[in-house]
Design a protein around this motif. Structure first.
Motif, PDB file in Angstrom:
ATOM      1  N   PRO A 187       4.932 182.267  53.544  1.00 50.48           N
ATOM      2  CA  PRO A 187       5.629 181.910  54.786  1.00 50.48           C
ATOM      3  C   PRO A 187       5.049 180.645  55.393  1.00 50.48           C
ATOM      4  CG  PRO A 187       4.187 183.805  55.115  1.00 50.48           C
ATOM      5  CD  PRO A 187       4.229 183.556  53.650  1.00 50.48           C
ATOM      6  N   SER A 188       5.842 179.962  56.203  1.00 48.81           N
ATOM      7  CA  SER A 188       5.424 178.678  56.775  1.00 48.81           C
ATOM      8  C   SER A 188       4.316 178.836  57.804  1.00 48.81           C
ATOM      9  CB  SER A 188       6.625 177.973  57.416  1.00 48.81           C
ATOM     10  OG  SER A 188       7.219 178.802  58.406  1.00 48.81           O
ATOM     11  N   GLN A 189       4.238 179.999  58.451  1.00 50.52           N
ATOM     12  CA  GLN A 189       3.211 180.245  59.447  1.00 50.52           C
ATOM     13  C   GLN A 189       2.183 181.233  58.932  1.00 50.52           C
ATOM     14  OE1 GLN A 189       5.342 181.490  62.974  1.00 50.52           O
ATOM     15  NE2 GLN A 189       5.623 179.382  63.654  1.00 50.52           N
ATOM     16  N   THR A 234       8.635 184.401  49.834  1.00 56.24           N
ATOM     17  CA  THR A 234       9.803 183.986  50.609  1.00 56.24           C
ATOM     18  C   THR A 234      11.112 184.027  49.827  1.00 56.24           C
ATOM     19  OG1 THR A 234       9.270 181.684  50.032  1.00 56.24           O
ATOM     20  CG2 THR A 234       8.452 182.505  52.143  1.00 56.24           C
TER      21      THR A 234
END
Length: 282
Positions: free
Chosen positions: A43-45, A96
């Motif tokens: 995930p991006s975060q 993802t």
């Protein structure tokens, strides 16, 4: 046969500009028809997976998904039962690209849940996966099929891989052990023979802990330890574990006599506005 470009050119020469427009639209549509390549990843975060509890083994009373299947010309015969299963090999993880898709047993894949995919274990089943490099272990619910790549034996959710400390490397050498869904005890068929230390160890109950946090700061972990000791009477320990890139300090309550007592301790922590933690069996 004329190409699209040739037909468009002919139309323009004969006073039919709509053919040129139609040709251009066809070219644009052809360019858009190929789906973009979707890569799997994290995930991006960043996510604090220390707050995500391990899967809690639950008895399954319905039919298990263990029917034989084929993929890419290879036949697979799933096990009728996970009892006594143990395997060593390479683990990988998926994230993802598959988040939100259906798993092999019809559940929805959640990369933040403590789940795994295996080629032959019955669905669902529960396993303890231990990273042989750093000794970390997690309990996972097996609800999907895979991995079908190289020599990999199990695919973990992103959260599980991060808990085991190999989310950056991508793979890790692990030990997979089936978990009894009725009690946290390793079982053997017969009593151990005298002097057989391996069988005697197999009869030893797993210790139950309530892990409240895994922090990068020893000072922070010891401060949390003192806070917990003000709320509960059970022993609270801080232990250091190595990650791929740094060290973490686990704050655990225990060992505790049983799962019920561990959950009661979690309730006391929650009442004191402290994370209730998750169960760990070692």
């Amino acid at each position: 046969m004329e190409s699209i470009e040739q037909r468009a050119s002919t139309g323009a020469e004969t006073g039919k500009p709509w053919i040129v427009l139609a040709g251009m639209i066809l070219i644009l549509l052809a360019g858009c028809s190929a789906p973009p390549m979707v890569r799997d990843g994290a995930p991006s975060q960043d996510v604090d997976v220390s707050q995500i509890p391990d899967a809690v083994p639950q008895p399954h009373y319905g039919p298990l998904k263990s029917s034989p299947y084929q993929l890419a010309g290879v036949s697979y015969q799933p096990l009728a039962s996970a009892a006594g299963f143990r395997q060593e090999g390479v683990a990988s993880w998926y994230g993802t690209k598959f988040h939100g898709r259906k798993t092999a047993n019809g559940e929805t894949y959640n990369m933040y849940a403590m789940t795994a995919a295996h080629k032959t274990l019955p669905l669902p089943s529960y396993v303890r996966v231990t990273n042989k490099t750093n000794g970390r272990s997690v309990v996972l619910r097996v609800n999907d099929r895979g991995p079908f790549h190289g020599n990999r034996v199990i695919d973990l959710s992103y959260a599980a891989a991060k808990k085991l400390g190999f989310q950056n490397k991508g793979t890790a050498n692990v030990v997979i052990e089936a978990v009894d869904t009725t009690q946290p005890v390793r079982q053997v068929a017969q009593a151990p023979a005298a002097g057989n230390s391996d069988e005697a160890a197999a009869l030893t109950p797993l210790s139950i802990y309530l892990q409240v946090a895994a922090l990068s700061s020893r000072t922070g972990a010891e401060a949390l330890q003192k806070r917990l000791q003000q709320v509960i009477t059970q022993p609270v320990r801080v232990s250091r574990v190595e990650d791929e890139t740094d060290a973490l300090y686990r704050v655990r309550v225990g060992p505790l006599p049983n799962r019920s007592d561990a959950l009661k301790v979690g309730e006391l922590l929650a009442e004191a506005s402290i994370e209730r933690g998750h169960l760990v069996f070692e």
